[in-house]
Design an enzyme around this catalytic site. Structure first.
Site, PDB file in Angstrom:
ATOM      1  N   LYS A 182      -2.140  36.600  71.372  1.00  0.00           N
ATOM      2  CA  LYS A 182      -1.078  36.147  70.476  1.00  0.00           C
ATOM      3  C   LYS A 182      -0.752  37.284  69.507  1.00  0.00           C
ATOM      4  O   LYS A 182      -1.643  38.050  69.121  1.00  0.00           O
ATOM      5  CB  LYS A 182      -1.578  34.902  69.724  1.00  0.00           C
ATOM      6  CG  LYS A 182      -0.548  34.186  68.885  1.00  0.00           C
ATOM      7  CD  LYS A 182      -1.169  32.919  68.284  1.00  0.00           C
ATOM      8  CE  LYS A 182      -0.189  32.169  67.390  1.00  0.00           C
ATOM      9  NZ  LYS A 182      -0.787  30.900  66.888  1.00  0.00           N
ATOM     10  N   SER A 218       2.039  26.899  67.693  1.00  0.00           N
ATOM     11  CA  SER A 218       2.703  28.184  67.572  1.00  0.00           C
ATOM     12  C   SER A 218       2.323  29.176  68.670  1.00  0.00           C
ATOM     13  O   SER A 218       3.059  30.121  68.903  1.00  0.00           O
ATOM     14  CB  SER A 218       2.393  28.797  66.215  1.00  0.00           C
ATOM     15  OG  SER A 218       1.013  29.095  66.116  1.00  0.00           O
ATOM     16  N   SER A 252      -2.112  24.773  66.985  1.00  0.00           N
ATOM     17  CA  SER A 252      -1.334  25.827  67.638  1.00  0.00           C
ATOM     18  C   SER A 252      -1.898  26.349  68.959  1.00  0.00           C
ATOM     19  O   SER A 252      -1.224  27.101  69.666  1.00  0.00           O
ATOM     20  CB  SER A 252      -1.144  27.007  66.684  1.00  0.00           C
ATOM     21  OG  SER A 252      -0.199  26.671  65.708  1.00  0.00           O
TER      22      SER A 252
END
Lengths: 488, 472, 93
Positions: free
Chosen positions: A77, A152, A176
């Protein structure tokens, strides 16, 4: 590939048995990333990936043993710091920022010759549930490109689901990792707070953030978790008691295990989701686990508590973006004060600014006691309530999200309505518990449904064991390998 | 109407640990800009602080040395404000659970200035302004500080000065800081208000920031006191504001008013965990504390018989007091040593700074050697004094000025012999003495001194000379 | 109820400039969010305290120097800075 074996082990065998070289494998992934319409990656690092692959090939050809994760193509990420590789949190604020150090998790994986394909899309500074708050635009759900991958950590899930990464590391502050894993039909683990070092993870809510893996099956998640977990002297909140051998416990007997199901998790959830969860509960019964419904009334406070704490911490964590040391800096200004304010106003997106304002509000003098202090006290209450539940149960089972993946631009204009979709995931972060989301069905539109198993602190081995058993029992029928990306 | 000054001090003291408070960069003063930096102390995204153990220990030492209670459970908090010298936009400090609380420092008058709290925190970087542009150096960023906050117990600039000097000395004695105001390792913020004498209520206070010299601090306090009194006398009201002192004009000017007062939004630092100190650890630290200045003064006066004034002027400088402690090893009467320090050594030091740095050419061992010669009566005090001055000038040892032979003490028979020689060789002086001129005796004693190179005791010599004259 | 003045004050603390439009929508959003957060203000929490998740204590480091980073790395994300410093020009047209 059969669902009973992990993908990592499968590729590992291909590499060791010289069915494919690591370089060929990596190039396949690089090619597919270039073709991909998922918008899963925001920065790629082909040169590094190829170089690492060649190193692994050399090792194999010289007869050296390689570890399970060596040569496996993966992603991170974009809020996990990578030395020399752009790390932007998908914010205009950090465009061009290249860290000068590695996050501890990446340092570990790098040491294992993990092949980093690139940095994955996300909601700006991890604030969002759809990945649409990314300055690069949202990542698509590989099951249906009109739908979001979730957030996310949307990019990681999109890439893993779309077979353009074997696994990836996301971060989970209020869901997330688990929510996008659920939306994309994947397995995602949010470890116990303190299990995995946060050093190098660009902070959103420091007391809530945890890094964890997203992969296509439980075994892969266990392998990755085992290699990234453990005490880190650089992170004062990291613990010395986190398990790191979950892989060896995947097949433990679950007969007689007690699974608690808090009724509050089912308020207002989508019918398809409810049915899928009920089916999973039946499956566990058939496997010999004991099921009991119970009340966890404290859950109703978790959302406000979460937003108050997360935003308070975020407002403080995001103060440092001032254009002086790194990242975006406004082009025109009259004086230094204006430089800082303009930089921040231009660099941050709407949702980030909203949360900075909220966090500033709940901490400001006159409001601190009513909001922040109250939320902290309630956090203590919620933690106690969970601890009580674990005196009775081994794990708690609940839906991961009340719905399946929504369409792009679906999220409500009203931020509160959007925040409500996090209802099932945030309690885990408030209480610092580990939880794994795993696929347990499809809705009428053929979009994946996820359930989560929530364990007591540092019981990653137990929840992964239960998850693995379910995957075996259902013959991996909910792990749908899509016809895109790299198929091996 | 007569007015009374009411003041409290917040003193920042840089701790002399090897590394910064939250990272392993060195704390050395100076250095090329941004060369004592790492991702943590320049606040790169994703970095985390890790608390330096020694900082906690030093702060507890400071607390114990100023009669504080130690909070066994303590924590760190974030103090949020945006400024270019603060790379994380928050300072990690302590808000409601400081390491130390409720202490005091006693002034010479016996009055106690109460210390409300001592907490640990990180220093900010340094801004250099050049033609309106700003250059930022983060070398100092993350250097550990303790902030010592008094109650509003101070009633005059003299008290403030004495308090700071005492605090400075204590910190130096326990070795937690060099407290050099000119280098910024000690800085004071002064809160000031005035009220009619006899009043119990506090007036509105102003705060003068960042005083880095005692002279300026007292000047600033006097100025600000008078400004406030004048304002009130003329029917005005003191505004609560933060001020800076302008050295060139000797006045204060406003930095920000009450409406611009910072809202620091303190909250517990989530990246750090509870600091739990065991009471045994506190006791161990207490036991290991070096002797404090007040204890030394007491010892010098009561045990060594040194005058209060001399004791104070030695203890006032840690370097000198430590030098004295070394120089008295094996000496029975330490007063001999203190007299040399106050007399000959101080005569070569021209000002406070020179006393503070105490950069002299004579080592404590060397002075010790000289004093032992005096104590064993191998040389007399006069010779020792002149020798010491030569030593201070050249940096050479005693043996360079007094030969081995000279250091052989002179026997009573030999002394008597020399005295006889003095009487024989100076018949005029003897005649003068016998005719009542007491002064003439000095000529005879001087003769003996010259012959013995000053090694004999003057009184003893006089006795021998008188005996000789009597026997003529 | 959150007022426009509240938002202006918060924006100042958070070092953000808001346009009139942003200001209006922030007032609306914040009123909603605060309304939602108010749910907890009525709850009696007793004396439950929270410090950190796993009740950890004393994560302390030894006072041992490690070499600092090279200055050019420290200044890498500002194109090397100016004369070894991070540099902010007085104004920029």
């Amino acid at each position: 590939m059969s669902g009973t074996n992990g993908k990592i082990r499968h590729i590992h065998d291909l590499l060791v048995n010289k069915k494919i070289t690591c370089k060929e494998l990596t190039e396949k992934y690089i090619d597919k990333i270039k073709e991909s319409k998922l918008n899963a990656y925001v920065h790629t690092c082909e040169d590094l990936a190829i170089k690492t692959a060649e190193k692994v090939d050399e090792k194999i050809s010289s007869g050296k043993e390689i570890s399970m994760l060596e040569g496996i193509p993966m992603n991170l990420k974009d809020n996990i710091s990578t030395d020399g590789i752009e790390t932007t949190c998908c914010s205009k604020m950090l465009q061009g920022y290249k860290p000068i150090y590695d996050a501890t998790v990446w340092k570990k994986l790098k040491g294992d010759n993990a092949v980093l394909l690139g940095k994955a899309n996300m909601d700006e500074f991890a604030m969002g549930s759809s990945c649409e708050n990314s300055c690069f635009g949202g990542a698509c759900n590989p099951h249906n490109l009109k739908h979001v991958a979730g957030g996310s950590s949307g990019g990681v899930a999109s890439a893993v689901g779309g077979n353009i990464a074997v696994y990836g590391l996301g971060s989970d502050t209020g869901g997330s990792i688990r929510q996008p894993a659920s939306f994309c039909g994947l397995v995602g683990l949010k470890p116990t707070y303190g299990s995995v070092s946060r050093y190098g993870l660009i902070a959103f809510g420091s007391s809530l953030d945890q890094i964890g893996p997203i992969a296509s099956n439980v075994e892969d998640v266990a392998i990755v978790y085992d290699s990234i977990s453990g005490y880190d002297t650089k992170d004062s909140t990291s613990s010395k008691v986190a398990p790191n051998d979950t892989f060896n416990h995947l097949n433990d007997d679950i007969k007689g295990m007690k699974i608690g199901i808090p009724k509050e998790y089912f308020d207002g959830i989508n019918e398809d989701v409810k049915n899928a969860i009920d089916e999973a509960i039946d499956a566990y019964k058939s496997m010999g686990a004991e099921i009991e419904y119970f009340d966890l009334p404290e859950l109703k406070y978790t959302l406000p508590v979460y937003y108050i704490i997360a935003c308070a911490e975020a407002s403080s964590n995001l103060g440092r973006y001032d254009g002086i040391r790194y990242g975006y800096k406004t082009k025109q200004y009259k004086d230094i004060e204006e430089m800082i304010c303009k930089t921040r106003s231009e660099g941050f997106g709407e949702e980030v600014k909203r949360r900075i304002l909220l966090g500033t509000y709940v901490l400001s003098s006159g409001y601190y006691d009513a909001y922040y202090k109250k939320a902290q006290n309630l956090r203590g209450t919620i933690i106690k309530a969970f601890k009580r539940a674990y005196e009775k149960f081994d794990v708690i089972l609940a839906p991961t999200v009340p719905t399946t993946a929504f369409e792009f631009n679906f999220t409500s204009m009203d931020p509160v309505q959007t925040y409500l979709t996090d209802i099932c995931t945030v309690p885990v972060n408030i209480a610092g518990l580990p939880a794994v989301s795993l696929p347990c069905g499809f809705d009428s539109k053929d979009l994946p449904i996820g359930m989560q198993l929530i364990g007591n602190s540092f019981s990653e081995d137990k929840i992964l064991n239960l998850a693995y058993k379910y995957e075996q029992y259902t013959e991996a029928k909910y792990l749908k390998e899509l016809d895109m990306g790299v198929r091996l | 109407m007569k007015y009374e000054l009411v003041s409290g001090l917040e003193t920042h003291v840089e701790l002399s640990t090897k590394t910064k408070i939250f990272c392993s960069c060195r704390t050395d003063f100076g250095g090329e800009p941004n060369t004592h930096c790492c991702p943590i102390c320049i606040g790169l995204p994703g970095t985390l602080p890790k608390l330096n153990k020694e900082v906690v220990r030093y702060a507890i030492m400071a607390g114990l040395a100023t009669n504080c209670e130690i909070n066994l459970i303590s924590k760190m908090d974030r103090k949020n404000y945006v400024y270019p010298d603060l790379p994380k936009a928050y300072q990690i400090s302590q808000y409601d659970l400081p390491l130390c609380k409720n202490g005091y420092i006693q002034l010479d008058s016996g009055k106690k200035i109460r210390i409300a709290r001592i907490h640990i925190e990180e220093d900010a970087g340094k801004l250099v302004h050049k033609g309106g542009d700003v250059y930022v150096d983060y070398n100092r960023g993350g250097v550990p500080l303790i902030e010592i906050v008094t109650q509003p117990d101070i009633r005059s600039s003299e008290e403030a000065r004495e308090y700071v000097e005492k605090l400075q000395l204590i910190m130096r004695y326990i070795g937690v800081s060099d407290c050099k105001m000119q280098e910024g390792s000690m800085r004071c913020d002064v809160n000031i208000s005035v009220r009619p004498e006899g009043s119990e209520e506090f007036g509105t206070r102003t705060e003068i920031k960042n005083m880095n010299s005692l002279t300026f601090m007292t000047k600033a306090m006097e100025y600000e006191k008078n400004r406030q009194i004048e304002l009130i006398e003329n029917g005005g009201k003191v505004e609560q504001e933060t001020l800076r002192y302008i050295e060139s004009s000797g006045t204060t000017e406003s930095m920000r008013g009450k409406e611009d007062a910072h809202d620091y939004r303190y909250f517990r630092e989530p990246d750090l965990v509870t600091i739990h100190t065991l009471s045994e650890e506190v006791e161990n630290i207490r036991k290991s504390l070096p002797e404090l200045p007040t204890a030394r003064i007491k010892k010098y006066i009561e045990k060594f018989g040194i005058s209060e004034k001399d004791a104070e002027s030695i203890v006032k400088y840690k370097n000198i007091s430590d030098f004295f402690e070394k120089a008295i090893q094996g000496i029975e009467n330490p007063k001999i040593v203190s007299n040399f320090i106050i007399g000959q050594i101080f005569s070569t030091l021209n000002n406070e700074q020179e006393k503070e740095s105490f950069d002299i050419k004579v080592s404590a061992e060397s002075l010790n050697e000289l004093c032992k010669l005096v104590e064993s009566k191998k040389i007399n005090v006069g010779l020792a004094k002149s020798t010491l001055l030569k030593m201070l000038e050249t940096g050479k040892n005693v043996s360079n000025f007094i030969s081995q032979e000279d250091m052989q003490s002179i026997s009573e028979e030999k002394l008597l012999e020399i005295c006889k020689k003095a009487v024989d060789s100076n018949p005029n002086a003897v005649k003068d003495y016998l005719s009542g001129k007491e002064k003439a005796l000095k000529v005879l004693i001087g003769f003996v001194m010259k012959e013995t190179k000053g090694k004999v005791d003057a009184l003893n010599t006089q006795k021998n000379i008188l005996d000789t004259i009597k026997n003529i | 109820m959150v007022t426009k003045e509240d938002i202006i004050k918060l924006a100042k603390l958070g070092k953000l400039y808001l346009t009139e439009e942003e200001l209006d929508s922030a007032v609306k959003d914040m009123t909603n969010i605060i309304g939602f957060a108010n749910e907890i203000s009525k709850v009696d929490t007793g004396d439950t305290e929270f410090d950190n998740i796993n009740g950890l204590e004393n994560a302390l480091r030894e006072d041992i120097v490690e070499e600092s980073f090279d200055e050019d790395l420290i200044l890498k994300n500002v194109d090397g800075g100016k004369d070894g410093f991070f540099y902010i020009k007085k104004y920029q047209n």
